[in-house]
Design a protein around this motif. Structure first.
Motif, PDB file in Angstrom:
ATOM      1  N   SER A  20       0.756  -1.226   0.000  1.00 44.30           N
ATOM      2  CA  SER A  20       0.000   0.000   0.000  1.00 44.30           C
ATOM      3  C   SER A  20       0.785   1.274   0.000  1.00 44.30           C
ATOM      4  O   SER A  20       1.883   1.362  -0.487  1.00 44.30           O
ATOM      5  N   GLY A  21       0.136   2.224   0.742  1.00 45.62           N
ATOM      6  CA  GLY A  21       0.474   3.600   0.612  1.00 45.62           C
ATOM      7  C   GLY A  21       1.391   4.171   1.624  1.00 45.62           C
ATOM      8  O   GLY A  21       1.175   5.268   2.044  1.00 45.62           O
ATOM      9  N   CYS A  22       2.428   3.447   2.080  1.00 41.53           N
ATOM     10  CA  CYS A  22       3.485   4.168   2.777  1.00 41.53           C
ATOM     11  C   CYS A  22       4.352   4.844   1.729  1.00 41.53           C
ATOM     12  O   CYS A  22       5.310   5.529   2.045  1.00 41.53           O
ATOM     13  N   ASP A  32       0.673   8.534  -5.128  1.00 44.60           N
ATOM     14  CA  ASP A  32       0.444   7.550  -4.082  1.00 44.60           C
ATOM     15  C   ASP A  32      -0.818   6.751  -4.361  1.00 44.60           C
ATOM     16  O   ASP A  32      -0.866   5.531  -4.170  1.00 44.60           O
ATOM     17  N   GLU A  33      -1.851   7.419  -4.831  1.00 43.30           N
ATOM     18  CA  GLU A  33      -3.118   6.744  -5.085  1.00 43.30           C
ATOM     19  C   GLU A  33      -2.967   5.713  -6.200  1.00 43.30           C
ATOM     20  O   GLU A  33      -3.447   4.584  -6.089  1.00 43.30           O
ATOM     21  N   ALA A  36      -0.972   2.671  -5.030  1.00 40.95           N
ATOM     22  CA  ALA A  36      -1.785   1.783  -4.205  1.00 40.95           C
ATOM     23  C   ALA A  36      -2.733   0.972  -5.053  1.00 40.95           C
ATOM     24  O   ALA A  36      -2.920  -0.230  -4.839  1.00 40.95           O
ATOM     25  N   ASP A  83      -4.799   3.008   3.086  1.00 34.72           N
ATOM     26  CA  ASP A  83      -4.608   4.187   2.250  1.00 34.72           C
ATOM     27  C   ASP A  83      -5.660   4.290   1.147  1.00 34.72           C
ATOM     28  O   ASP A  83      -5.343   4.510  -0.020  1.00 34.72           O
ATOM     29  N   GLU A 342      -4.459  -1.128   9.373  1.00 35.37           N
ATOM     30  CA  GLU A 342      -4.979   0.161   8.898  1.00 35.37           C
ATOM     31  C   GLU A 342      -4.154   1.322   9.422  1.00 35.37           C
ATOM     32  O   GLU A 342      -3.986   2.334   8.722  1.00 35.37           O
ATOM     33  N   GLY A 345      -0.911   0.988   7.240  1.00 32.22           N
ATOM     34  CA  GLY A 345      -1.165   1.202   5.820  1.00 32.22           C
ATOM     35  C   GLY A 345      -0.374   0.291   4.909  1.00 32.22           C
ATOM     36  O   GLY A 345      -0.247   0.561   3.717  1.00 32.22           O
ATOM     37  N   THR A 346       0.170  -0.810   5.456  1.00 32.82           N
ATOM     38  CA  THR A 346       0.996  -1.698   4.648  1.00 32.82           C
ATOM     39  C   THR A 346       1.072  -3.074   5.290  1.00 32.82           C
ATOM     40  O   THR A 346       0.800  -3.231   6.483  1.00 32.82           O
TER      41      THR A 346
END
Length: 401
Positions: A20-22, A32-33, A36, A83, A342, A345-346
């Motif tokens: 994800s979004g680290c 970032d979006e 992800a 994220d 959550e 985020g990863t």
């Protein structure tokens, strides 16, 4: 190391395989979006969580009711959002066969073959200790449920647990014998083949000797997992004229020991530990286990948190029964892990581990945060066995403070 959340979250920048979004790599120019979304598409929007439990062997009945709690939580919360991207949690079950060596193999399989992001389990300290080295070597976070022996998490930055540990449980039961029963001498019967049984017995004996100031206040008798005949141990204990018996061990052997003690005319109060809270204990022990007292993690009538009541009512509505302590603990282990996912985020292992370490989670079994060993401070619940109703009835709650 477990508390170094801020430092280690940055490690997720180094992994191109994370979910994800680290953030992406230094050369990644995508937003970032978009990063992800691309990662979610590549992984099928699924996060795998290993369920390491005894499905067969001596602890299978305990593993079943612990797994039940994980599955209830998964049905209630089947997804997590990292994220802005929603992932489905897939539970991957592995049978540790109630054995140390098999537990290590099962943990390795979950890590290397199944690619789980984390592991929940196990029931009993025996397979949990067995899985510890594989978890440490694989550098994957794990949350034990009812594995109370200190060795499960000791020296292992990757292993946590949501239950109290045996030094506390042993102390609680020693004080119960000394203060509530007025015992001056206790017979202790324990399983020398079980880390759980020997550990809990030792903590109880040390505390009771401290309370009485008398090394002769303890009389010991030992047996091994799988034994069926306890007449020699019972005879030796009874000959020492103790005021009560403490018998920490697996539910099957303990139920047989108590049954045979009563049949031999031993009517002393008998105390035990958390493994007794299972229907099989009553099935094996029959009328003879009525009235015995034990420590455990949870009761529907215990005021443990603001979330306890709703969980209990939902369980009653679905099952027309009361939830076992390990079922409630397993529910909390799953929910705490989802919160950590959550928050981080990863699924990058170090970042997730440190998110777990930083948890401050209010669950149905009380508040959970972790010390430097990955252990929480949780209350103990005292119960008694009611054979007529086939229930485990609430006696009191003893705070860990």
């Amino acid at each position: 190391m477990k508390k170094a959340l801020a430092l280690t979250l940055s490690l997720c920048l180094l992994s191109g395989a994370m979910l994800s979004g680290c953030g992406g790599s230094a050369t990644d120019t995508a937003t970032d979006e978009t990063a992800a979304e691309d990662t979610a598409e590549a992984t099928g929007d699924v996060i795998k969580i290993g369920v390491l439990q005894p499905m067969t062997g001596a602890y299978a009945a305990g593993g079943a009711i612990e797994t039940e709690g994980i599955k209830i939580a998964n049905e209630e919360r089947p997804t997590v959002t990292l994220d802005g991207v929603e992932y489905t949690i897939e539970l991957v079950e592995a049978d540790n066969k109630s054995d140390k060596v098999e537990a290590s193999t099962a943990a390795q399989r979950l890590i290397e073959n199944d690619g789980v992001a984390a592991i929940i389990g196990s029931y009993s300290s025996v397979p949990s200790i067995g899985a510890g080295e594989a978890i440490k070597a694989g550098e994957i976070p794990a949350i034990g449920v009812s594995c109370t022996n200190p060795l499960v998490t000791e020296g292992n930055d990757w292993y946590f647990r949501v239950c109290f540990i045996d030094p506390y449980q042993g102390t609680v039961m020693a004080h119960y014998a000394y203060e509530e029963l007025g015992a001056a001498k206790v017979g202790v019967a324990y399983d020398v083949a079980s880390d759980y049984s020997t550990g809990l017995a030792q903590y109880f004996m040390e505390e009771f000797k401290t309370l009485t100031g008398d090394d002769a206040s303890i009389v010991e008798a030992t047996y091994q997992t799988g034994d069926q005949d306890f007449s020699a141990q019972i005879t030796n204990l009874a000959a020492a004229d103790p005021d009560c018996i403490f018998a920490p061990g697996n539910y099957t052997e303990c139920a047989l020991l108590i049954k045979q003690a009563r049949q031999l005319g031993v009517e002393l109060p008998i105390l035990g530990g958390d493994t007794w809270e299972i229907d099989d204990f009553i099935e094996v022990g029959g009328d003879e286990v009525d009235g015995v007292v034990f420590s455990t993690f949870f009761d529907s009538n215990a005021d443990l948190s603001s979330k306890t009541g709703e969980f209990v009512q939902n369980y009653r509505d679905a099952n027309n029964a009361e939830p076992a302590g390990v079922t409630a603990l397993a529910y909390d282990a799953y929910m705490l892990l989802c919160d950590a996912l959550e928050a981080c985020g990863t699924t990058e292992h170090t970042a997730l581990r440190d998110a777990i370490a930083a948890s401050e989670y209010e669950g149905v079994t009380g508040f959970t945060s972790f010390d430097e060993n990955g252990d929480p401070s949780k209350p103990a619940v005292i119960k008694t066995v009611n054979v007529a109703d086939k229930t485990f009835d609430y006696v009191t709650t003893i705070s860990a403070e």
